[in-house]
Design a protein around this motif. Structure first.
Motif, PDB file in Angstrom:
ATOM      1  N   THR A 136     -57.785  24.805 -29.011  1.00 36.43           N
ATOM      2  CA  THR A 136     -58.033  26.118 -28.447  1.00 36.43           C
ATOM      3  C   THR A 136     -58.055  25.984 -26.931  1.00 36.43           C
ATOM      4  O   THR A 136     -57.506  25.031 -26.385  1.00 36.43           O
TER       5      THR A 136
ATOM      6  N   ARG B 273     -59.754  21.311 -26.272  1.00 35.66           N
ATOM      7  CA  ARG B 273     -59.519  22.462 -25.405  1.00 35.66           C
ATOM      8  C   ARG B 273     -58.341  22.192 -24.480  1.00 35.66           C
ATOM      9  O   ARG B 273     -58.272  21.141 -23.843  1.00 35.66           O
TER      10      ARG B 273
ATOM     11  N   LYS C   1     -59.089  34.231 -31.031  1.00 36.12           N
ATOM     12  CA  LYS C   1     -59.280  34.089 -32.474  1.00 36.12           C
ATOM     13  C   LYS C   1     -60.708  33.667 -32.823  1.00 36.12           C
ATOM     14  O   LYS C   1     -61.024  33.485 -34.001  1.00 36.12           O
TER      15      LYS C   1
ATOM     16  N   ALA D 119     -55.217  27.808 -32.135  1.00 34.35           N
ATOM     17  CA  ALA D 119     -55.895  29.107 -32.058  1.00 34.35           C
ATOM     18  C   ALA D 119     -56.434  29.324 -30.656  1.00 34.35           C
ATOM     19  O   ALA D 119     -57.354  28.624 -30.231  1.00 34.35           O
ATOM     20  N   ASP D 120     -55.885  30.300 -29.933  1.00 37.25           N
ATOM     21  CA  ASP D 120     -56.419  30.590 -28.611  1.00 37.25           C
ATOM     22  C   ASP D 120     -57.779  31.268 -28.756  1.00 37.25           C
ATOM     23  O   ASP D 120     -58.216  31.620 -29.851  1.00 37.25           O
ATOM     24  N   ALA D 121     -58.472  31.442 -27.641  1.00 37.00           N
ATOM     25  CA  ALA D 121     -59.862  31.902 -27.667  1.00 37.00           C
ATOM     26  C   ALA D 121     -60.034  33.278 -28.294  1.00 37.00           C
ATOM     27  O   ALA D 121     -61.122  33.601 -28.787  1.00 37.00           O
TER      28      ALA D 121
ATOM     29  N   CYS E 201     -67.225  27.161 -32.546  1.00 31.40           N
ATOM     30  CA  CYS E 201     -66.818  25.779 -32.265  1.00 31.40           C
ATOM     31  C   CYS E 201     -67.859  24.795 -32.798  1.00 31.40           C
ATOM     32  O   CYS E 201     -67.522  23.734 -33.334  1.00 31.40           O
TER      33      CYS E 201
ATOM     34  N   VAL F  72     -52.154  25.934 -25.470  1.00 29.17           N
ATOM     35  CA  VAL F  72     -52.488  25.441 -26.804  1.00 29.17           C
ATOM     36  C   VAL F  72     -51.274  24.760 -27.439  1.00 29.17           C
ATOM     37  O   VAL F  72     -51.379  23.684 -28.036  1.00 29.17           O
TER      38      VAL F  72
ATOM     39  N   ALA G  11     -63.320  29.967 -25.977  1.00 28.54           N
ATOM     40  CA  ALA G  11     -63.538  30.022 -27.425  1.00 28.54           C
ATOM     41  C   ALA G  11     -65.031  30.105 -27.718  1.00 28.54           C
ATOM     42  O   ALA G  11     -65.840  29.416 -27.097  1.00 28.54           O
TER      43      ALA G  11
END
Length: 265
Positions: free
Chosen positions: A228, A249, A208, A204-206, A237, A80, A232
């Motif tokens: 992300t 992504r 979150k 924000a990684d998955a 999304c 990210v 996610a």
């Protein structure tokens, strides 16, 4: 005294001293009891403190010290961060939020002819010796465990600057796309950063997606891009896209295929 400044002073008193009465706030701020009551109602509704009979008490902070999260989901954060860094153009001014992902963004910005503005002391340490980067550190109270600067000094400084890009962090994104945070004292800083930026990029990684927090930083409409990675939550999304937010992504290349190399797309 402006309401915004009163709110900041009330929060500072509550966080420093703990439970406080309306009478004590009246004495310290020189305002009427009716004004203080309205301020406490507003701060309670924002999720920044808890109003109780005759006064207010601080909310418990549920965030984790910097060192405890630095080694969590490292490949995902790195992917990210790389994608965010690649969105920055030479010559631009970049605002970097607190957190470990922002630190990783900073490592990918080393050697670039850009200006970096931050309240993140880990970012400062990363870039302090980089002659290519013009580094601007905002003032404020140093939260040592979280390696950040907070308070009205930082907020006031943010009103004097303008950034091309903000890389914003979060504790979680709610299913409707709102950006949430559990680090209560950082929320006003994040809002000021958003106001000071032309383009807002949420890193924000998955993990979150979807997420929650004590206080809402902003709704999806304040964001331009969310970066992300695979995994996610698709419903969240979709809500972001419906609000006009671009969702990008970043993928981690499997170690067997590329030695663990990271790519940003």
């Amino acid at each position: 005294m402006l309401a915004e400044r009163r709110h900041q002073m009330i929060l500072s008193i509550v966080r420093a001293d703990g439970p406080v009465s309306i009478t004590a706030l009246v004495d310290r701020l020189g305002q009427s009891a009716a004004t203080i009551r309205r301020d406490l109602i507003a701060l309670d509704e924002e999720g920044l403190l808890k109003r109780v009979y005759g006064g207010a008490v601080p909310l418990p902070e549920r965030d984790e010290p910097f060192a405890q999260v630095a080694d969590v989901r490292v490949p995902e954060k790195e992917a990210v961060a790389l994608a965010c860094a690649e969105m920055v153009q030479d010559g631009q001014t970049v605002l970097l939020d607190i957190g470990t992902t922002a630190l990783r963004v900073a490592t990918h910005l080393r050697g670039r002819p850009i200006t970096v503005i931050t309240t993140n002391m880990a970012v400062f340490d990363e870039l302090r010796d980089d002659d290519a980067v013009e580094l601007v550190v905002l003032g404020g109270v140093h939260r040592r465990q979280y390696r950040s600067l907070v308070g009205f000094l930082a907020e006031d400084a943010l009103r004097q600057v303008r950034a091309d890009v903000l890389v914003l962090g979060t504790s979680g994104i709610s299913p409707d796309g709102s950006v949430m945070d559990t680090t209560i004292v950082e929320v006003p800083i994040k809002r000021a950063m958003i106001a000071a930026s032309e383009r807002v990029v949420l890193a924000a990684d998955a993990s979150k997606f979807p997420g929650s927090g004590i206080a809402r930083v902003c709704d999806a409409g304040a964001l331009d891009v969310v970066v992300t990675e695979d995994g996610a939550d698709p419903t969240t999304c979709a809500a972001l896209r419906a609000a006009g937010v671009e969702v990008r992504r970043a993928h981690v290349v499997p170690a067997a295929a590329a030695g663990g190399r990271l790519t940003a797309v």
